[in-house]
Design a protein around this motif. Structure first.
Motif, mmCIF file in Angstrom:
data_model
loop_
_atom_site.group_PDB
_atom_site.id
_atom_site.type_symbol
_atom_site.label_atom_id
_atom_site.label_comp_id
_atom_site.label_asym_id
_atom_site.label_seq_id
_atom_site.Cartn_x
_atom_site.Cartn_y
_atom_site.Cartn_z
ATOM 1 N N VAL A 175 0.848 -1.201 0.000
ATOM 2 C CA VAL A 175 0.000 0.000 0.000
ATOM 3 C C VAL A 175 0.878 1.245 0.000
ATOM 4 O O VAL A 175 0.650 2.191 -0.765
ATOM 5 C CB VAL A 175 -0.925 0.023 1.240
ATOM 6 N N TYR A 176 1.893 1.222 0.844
ATOM 7 C CA TYR A 176 2.826 2.357 0.917
ATOM 8 C C TYR A 176 3.440 2.624 -0.462
ATOM 9 O O TYR A 176 3.485 3.764 -0.936
ATOM 10 C CB TYR A 176 3.907 2.056 1.962
ATOM 11 N N ILE A 177 3.868 1.564 -1.121
ATOM 12 C CA ILE A 177 4.487 1.706 -2.446
ATOM 13 C C ILE A 177 3.477 2.225 -3.474
ATOM 14 O O ILE A 177 3.757 3.169 -4.219
ATOM 15 C CB ILE A 177 5.075 0.336 -2.897
ATOM 16 N N CYS A 178 2.310 1.609 -3.516
ATOM 17 C CA CYS A 178 1.290 1.996 -4.515
ATOM 18 C C CYS A 178 0.938 3.475 -4.378
ATOM 19 O O CYS A 178 0.888 4.212 -5.372
ATOM 20 C CB CYS A 178 0.021 1.156 -4.343
ATOM 21 N N LEU A 179 0.684 3.913 -3.166
ATOM 22 C CA LEU A 179 0.266 5.301 -2.976
ATOM 23 C C LEU A 179 1.422 6.266 -3.217
ATOM 24 O O LEU A 179 1.217 7.380 -3.710
ATOM 25 C CB LEU A 179 -0.331 5.500 -1.572
ATOM 26 N N THR A 180 2.634 5.838 -2.919
ATOM 27 C CA THR A 180 3.807 6.698 -3.140
ATOM 28 C C THR A 180 4.006 6.999 -4.626
ATOM 29 O O THR A 180 4.367 8.117 -4.992
ATOM 30 C CB THR A 180 5.081 6.042 -2.558
ATOM 31 N N VAL A 181 3.765 5.998 -5.482
ATOM 32 C CA VAL A 181 3.968 6.239 -6.924
ATOM 33 C C VAL A 181 2.717 6.814 -7.598
ATOM 34 O O VAL A 181 2.710 7.019 -8.811
ATOM 35 C CB VAL A 181 4.439 4.967 -7.686
ATOM 36 N N GLY A 182 1.675 7.057 -6.818
ATOM 37 C CA GLY A 182 0.478 7.695 -7.370
ATOM 38 C C GLY A 182 -0.531 6.738 -7.978
ATOM 39 O O GLY A 182 -1.406 7.160 -8.740
ATOM 40 N N LEU A 183 -0.434 5.441 -7.653
ATOM 41 C CA LEU A 183 -1.450 4.497 -8.136
ATOM 42 C C LEU A 183 -2.768 4.785 -7.422
ATOM 43 O O LEU A 183 -2.767 5.207 -6.256
ATOM 44 C CB LEU A 183 -1.009 3.048 -7.873
ATOM 45 N N PRO A 184 -3.900 4.555 -8.093
ATOM 46 C CA PRO A 184 -5.195 4.840 -7.454
ATOM 47 C C PRO A 184 -5.520 3.879 -6.313
ATOM 48 O O PRO A 184 -4.944 2.787 -6.218
ATOM 49 C CB PRO A 184 -6.189 4.682 -8.607
ATOM 50 N N GLU A 185 -6.459 4.281 -5.484
ATOM 51 C CA GLU A 185 -6.809 3.479 -4.307
ATOM 52 C C GLU A 185 -7.302 2.085 -4.684
ATOM 53 O O GLU A 185 -7.119 1.140 -3.908
ATOM 54 C CB GLU A 185 -7.856 4.204 -3.450
ATOM 55 N N GLU A 186 -7.889 1.939 -5.867
ATOM 56 C CA GLU A 186 -8.388 0.619 -6.280
ATOM 57 C C GLU A 186 -7.239 -0.382 -6.403
ATOM 58 O O GLU A 186 -7.418 -1.580 -6.168
ATOM 59 C CB GLU A 186 -9.093 0.694 -7.651
ATOM 60 N N ILE A 187 -6.089 0.112 -6.816
ATOM 61 C CA ILE A 187 -4.923 -0.774 -6.962
ATOM 62 C C ILE A 187 -4.266 -0.990 -5.599
ATOM 63 O O ILE A 187 -3.893 -2.116 -5.248
ATOM 64 C CB ILE A 187 -3.906 -0.181 -7.968
#
Ligand SMILES: [Fe+2]
Length: 207
Positions: free
Chosen positions: A143-155
């Motif tokens: 989750v930390y990685i996904c949100l850091t790179v700007g991936l949407p919450e669904e991912i």
């Protein structure tokens, strides 16, 4: 959190090569962020590729006799797409977001480099009560990685809740598929004698 090293084009190229299914994502920016997520996650570890990570569900648990960590990520992605295609063909009113499904499947284990990193394992195992064992499991680090790179919450949700943590929330449609094929992958490997016997998880345990 401080990275061990910079995210380089070399790292991005390695990820692109290891996860060719990324090219099936139609949205260009989503595609780039999936690659960025894996490259950033690797940069937080001592691994220079996905295939340098132990090919297991959890560290030391359900390890493939022959195979790579990317076989698991790719297998889950291919199976998720197959399930979606077959279900949608049978039930036309079912509406699966294919880009979200592919990106979510490719990113579901994106937190593994941190949890599997030998230096981290050594530190946590030496003193579990200092920061936990592991301090952060791969779904949360993902989750930390996904949100850091700007991936949407669904991912980010697919990373967060594909495994046991998902029992605490309602999973999205795409993540419901990912969760089931993720478990199917390991259970089929187990039944087919593809796992190292000493590493077998207790039956039905989470991953
Ligand atoms: Fe997985």
């Amino acid at each position: 959190m401080k990275q061990r090293r910079d995210v380089t084009d070399e790292l991005r190229a390695t990820v692109r090569k290891e996860l060719p299914e990324v090219e099936e994502i139609q949205d260009e920016s989503l595609r780039a962020k999936v690659i960025e997520a894996w490259a950033l996650s690797l940069a937080h570890s001592g691994f220079d590729s996905i295939d340098a990570i132990e090919p297991a569900a959890n560290p030391g648990v359900n390890r493939l006799k022959n195979g790579k960590q990317s076989d698991h990520i790719r297998g889950v992605t291919k199976m998720a797409v197959a399930v979606a295609e077959q279900m949608c063909a049978l039930m036309p009113s079912l509406s699966v977001d294919k880009d979200c499904l592919i990106a979510g499947a490719l990113c579901h284990d994106v937190g593994k480099p941190f949890e599997f990193d030998p230096e981290n394992r050594k530190r946590w195992e030496a003193n579990p009560y200092a920061s936990g064992l592991p301090a952060i499991r791969h779904p949360a680090f993902g989750v930390y990685i996904c949100l850091t790179v700007g991936l949407p919450e669904e991912i980010a949700h697919c990373a967060a809740a594909h495994s046991g943590e998902g029992e605490l929330v309602v999973r999205s449609l795409e993540n419901t598929i990912i969760h089931h094929v993720d478990y199917a992958f390991w259970n089929v490997c187990r039944a087919g004698d593809l796992l190292v016997p000493e590493t077998l998880a207790a039956l039905k345990s989470g991953r």
